[in-house]
Design a protein around this motif. Sequence first.
Motif, PDB file in Angstrom:
ATOM      1  N   ASP A  95       0.640  -1.189   0.030  1.00  0.00           N
ATOM      2  CA  ASP A  95      -0.185   0.135  -0.017  1.00  0.00           C
ATOM      3  C   ASP A  95       0.900   1.270   0.136  1.00  0.00           C
ATOM      4  O   ASP A  95       0.227   2.235   0.252  1.00  0.00           O
ATOM      5  N   GLY A  96       2.095   1.038  -0.342  1.00  0.00           N
ATOM      6  CA  GLY A  96       2.943   2.471  -0.650  1.00  0.00           C
ATOM      7  C   GLY A  96       3.952   2.229  -1.463  1.00  0.00           C
ATOM      8  O   GLY A  96       3.599   1.608  -2.757  1.00  0.00           O
ATOM      9  N   VAL A  97       5.304   2.720  -1.468  1.00  0.00           N
ATOM     10  CA  VAL A  97       6.214   2.588  -2.747  1.00  0.00           C
ATOM     11  C   VAL A  97       7.506   2.253  -2.206  1.00  0.00           C
ATOM     12  O   VAL A  97       7.964   2.035  -1.061  1.00  0.00           O
ATOM     13  N   LEU A  98       8.301   1.669  -3.088  1.00  0.00           N
ATOM     14  CA  LEU A  98       9.510   0.881  -2.970  1.00  0.00           C
ATOM     15  C   LEU A  98      10.390   2.253  -3.284  1.00  0.00           C
ATOM     16  O   LEU A  98      10.264   2.497  -4.713  1.00  0.00           O
ATOM     17  N   THR A  99      11.358   2.927  -2.722  1.00  0.00           N
ATOM     18  CA  THR A  99      12.328   3.885  -3.088  1.00  0.00           C
ATOM     19  C   THR A  99      13.497   3.059  -3.802  1.00  0.00           C
ATOM     20  O   THR A  99      13.755   1.882  -3.448  1.00  0.00           O
ATOM     21  N   SER A 100      14.431   4.142  -4.242  1.00  0.00           N
ATOM     22  CA  SER A 100      15.729   3.659  -5.096  1.00  0.00           C
ATOM     23  C   SER A 100      16.660   2.858  -3.870  1.00  0.00           C
ATOM     24  O   SER A 100      17.591   2.434  -4.264  1.00  0.00           O
ATOM     25  N   ARG A 101      16.475   3.274  -2.698  1.00  0.00           N
ATOM     26  CA  ARG A 101      17.383   2.984  -1.499  1.00  0.00           C
ATOM     27  C   ARG A 101      16.828   1.525  -0.998  1.00  0.00           C
ATOM     28  O   ARG A 101      17.386   1.295   0.165  1.00  0.00           O
ATOM     29  N   GLN A 102      15.854   1.034  -1.503  1.00  0.00           N
ATOM     30  CA  GLN A 102      15.066  -0.233  -1.117  1.00  0.00           C
ATOM     31  C   GLN A 102      14.423  -0.050   0.395  1.00  0.00           C
ATOM     32  O   GLN A 102      14.701  -0.627   1.019  1.00  0.00           O
ATOM     33  N   THR A 103      13.866   1.123   0.427  1.00  0.00           N
ATOM     34  CA  THR A 103      13.188   1.317   1.828  1.00  0.00           C
ATOM     35  C   THR A 103      11.686   1.590   1.342  1.00  0.00           C
ATOM     36  O   THR A 103      11.210   1.761   0.110  1.00  0.00           O
ATOM     37  N   PHE A 104      10.883   1.200   2.129  1.00  0.00           N
ATOM     38  CA  PHE A 104       9.441   1.437   2.065  1.00  0.00           C
ATOM     39  C   PHE A 104       8.889   2.692   2.811  1.00  0.00           C
ATOM     40  O   PHE A 104       9.450   3.243   3.593  1.00  0.00           O
ATOM     41  N   GLN A 105       8.018   3.296   1.955  1.00  0.00           N
ATOM     42  CA  GLN A 105       7.431   4.561   2.350  1.00  0.00           C
ATOM     43  C   GLN A 105       5.861   4.242   2.190  1.00  0.00           C
ATOM     44  O   GLN A 105       5.520   4.090   0.863  1.00  0.00           O
ATOM     45  N   LYS A 106       4.955   4.500   3.204  1.00  0.00           N
ATOM     46  CA  LYS A 106       3.699   4.898   2.906  1.00  0.00           C
ATOM     47  C   LYS A 106       3.236   6.087   3.221  1.00  0.00           C
ATOM     48  O   LYS A 106       3.271   6.909   4.231  1.00  0.00           O
ATOM     49  N   TYR A 107       2.759   6.968   2.098  1.00  0.00           N
ATOM     50  CA  TYR A 107       2.414   8.282   2.110  1.00  0.00           C
ATOM     51  C   TYR A 107       0.933   8.559   2.305  1.00  0.00           C
ATOM     52  O   TYR A 107       0.319   8.173   1.611  1.00  0.00           O
ATOM     53  N   TYR A 108       0.600   8.899   3.606  1.00  0.00           N
ATOM     54  CA  TYR A 108      -0.843   9.134   3.788  1.00  0.00           C
ATOM     55  C   TYR A 108      -1.233  10.290   3.455  1.00  0.00           C
ATOM     56  O   TYR A 108      -0.432  11.187   3.353  1.00  0.00           O
ATOM     57  N   ASN A 109      -2.504  10.569   3.398  1.00  0.00           N
ATOM     58  CA  ASN A 109      -3.032  11.889   3.240  1.00  0.00           C
ATOM     59  C   ASN A 109      -3.456  12.434   4.799  1.00  0.00           C
ATOM     60  O   ASN A 109      -3.700  11.386   5.440  1.00  0.00           O
ATOM     61  N   GLN A 110      -3.654  13.522   5.152  1.00  0.00           N
ATOM     62  CA  GLN A 110      -4.094  13.903   6.424  1.00  0.00           C
ATOM     63  C   GLN A 110      -5.006  13.274   7.028  1.00  0.00           C
ATOM     64  O   GLN A 110      -5.054  12.684   8.180  1.00  0.00           O
ATOM     65  N   HIS A 111      -6.204  13.162   6.321  1.00  0.00           N
ATOM     66  CA  HIS A 111      -7.456  12.705   6.725  1.00  0.00           C
ATOM     67  C   HIS A 111      -7.295  11.130   6.972  1.00  0.00           C
ATOM     68  O   HIS A 111      -7.606  10.524   8.159  1.00  0.00           O
ATOM     69  N   GLU A 112      -6.651  10.639   6.090  1.00  0.00           N
ATOM     70  CA  GLU A 112      -6.461   8.936   6.034  1.00  0.00           C
ATOM     71  C   GLU A 112      -5.589   8.667   7.212  1.00  0.00           C
ATOM     72  O   GLU A 112      -6.099   7.781   7.954  1.00  0.00           O
ATOM     73  N   LEU A 113      -4.514   9.511   7.802  1.00  0.00           N
ATOM     74  CA  LEU A 113      -3.725   9.022   8.906  1.00  0.00           C
ATOM     75  C   LEU A 113      -4.381   9.372  10.152  1.00  0.00           C
ATOM     76  O   LEU A 113      -4.442   8.221  11.038  1.00  0.00           O
ATOM     77  N   ARG A 114      -5.483  10.444  10.113  1.00  0.00           N
ATOM     78  CA  ARG A 114      -6.176  10.533  11.346  1.00  0.00           C
ATOM     79  C   ARG A 114      -7.227   9.118  11.508  1.00  0.00           C
ATOM     80  O   ARG A 114      -7.294   8.715  12.650  1.00  0.00           O
ATOM     81  N   GLU A 115      -7.617   8.936  10.215  1.00  0.00           N
ATOM     82  CA  GLU A 115      -8.952   8.120  10.455  1.00  0.00           C
ATOM     83  C   GLU A 115      -8.217   6.474  10.881  1.00  0.00           C
ATOM     84  O   GLU A 115      -8.711   5.676  11.605  1.00  0.00           O
TER      85      GLU A 115
END
Length: 486
Positions: free
Chosen positions: A130-150
């Motif tokens: 549900d996120g992205v794989l970066t070029s450094r082989q790390t994972f990042q999940k970018y939330y929107n503000q409302h999604e993170l609160r929920e």
Amino acid sequence: MIENTPVKIKRHRTAIKRASFSLPVKCMLRDGLLDKSKTMFDYGCGHGRDLDLLENMEIECTGWDPSFRPDAAITRAEIVNLSYVLNVIEDINERSQALHKAWSLCDSLLTVAAQIEFAAPDKEQEQFGDGVLTSRQTFQKYYNQHELREYIESELGEDAITAAPGVFYVFKDEQAKQQFIANRFHRRITVPRRRISEVLFEQNQDVLEPLMGCLTQYGRLPAPEECEQTAELVDRFGSLKRAFKLIQKVTDESPWEEIAQKRTEDLLVYLALARFKKRPPLSKLPVTIQHDVKSFLGGYKIACGRADALLFRAGDPDAIDQACQRATVGQLVDNALILHRSSLDYLEPLLRIYEGCARALVGEIDEANVIKLHRFSGKVSYVAYPDFEKLPHPPLRQRIKVSLPTLSIDLFDYSHWQDPPLLFRKDELLHNEHPKAKLFQALAKQEERVGLLPTADSQLSASKWQAKLEQAGLQLRGHRLITKNT
């Protein structure tokens, strides 16, 4: 999209070596939630820079991190900080476990921070889970503000209070939560000055001045537990009312009536915005707010009814437009009322609630010093003009637009613009009581006299402004126009 691929996620690479506090810790310090009287545990502390800086402030804190402090003890604390951990965990179940573990460790407050969408890099990244794989082989999940609160609220079953973009507070105690929300909309008011001299006042100054402070803070006679000098005041004057009569005699009555009105408005703003979540019963509110409700509004049912009416009107574009037109502070343009953040205190309750709705979504944006209340679209913009007071025409740095109808947040970054728009007519954004209002007014009048002042709804870049000055043979020295080379 990468599916069922044995990718080794290197979480330790997401830890940042920073020179200053992280945003969540800055928020807690700013809001008075973290100080020497509190203990903090940083769950997933990375390199531990926050801990080092807090220890320098003599704040008791410890931390644990699976990569950098794996042998450190995981301990309970009054405050637990879960800072930029959720967004680097690719496994949804493990992410949930981390949130619940952090919640179980805190006694009073959990602070949760995660990366949000407008912090995502512009370059395209591969989707992973549900996120992205970066070029450094790390994972990042970018939330929107409302999604993170929920997400936080659905996992913990508690309200998440917005502190800043991507930063939320979750309180263990309902009264502490309500007091924090109320404090956000409690305006600072100076104690009225004495108008005349009175011998009896001078003789009892040691107890009357603290009472004046309480009266200014609460806008009403304090309850016995709200004023340390209550017993002494009653002993000397017979009652707090009699002591207050003497204070009114030496200061006049009108300042105290104005303070009471402001505190009533503050209470209505708080109660209106408390409706965003389930408004607690009166017994769950801090005792001070219970006293406020009884003193200012007669009862909780009446108070909630008035607050609900204001909140409902805050969603009516016609009501917002009319309130903007009634405003005695700020710059009214075709589609908005624009004002300095210090002028918020001078708006009527409806507009304060309108802005408060946006702040409840986005949190405090410390860099933003200008606020644009859109009159018709249900949007509020927070704009950053660095060195607002120092520079005669500060450049636009950042704009964050909050859309209440869609619960969305858009970031516009101008920090890399070579020729950013400048701010003019600063005086129109301020209340007359601002210490630099007259200085800014004088500059605007100078620029208007020589035909250089742009209209309120137009923009002028730094280069175009400089060209206009050159053509007129003028230059700025501080907040004064002078003939060039003089």
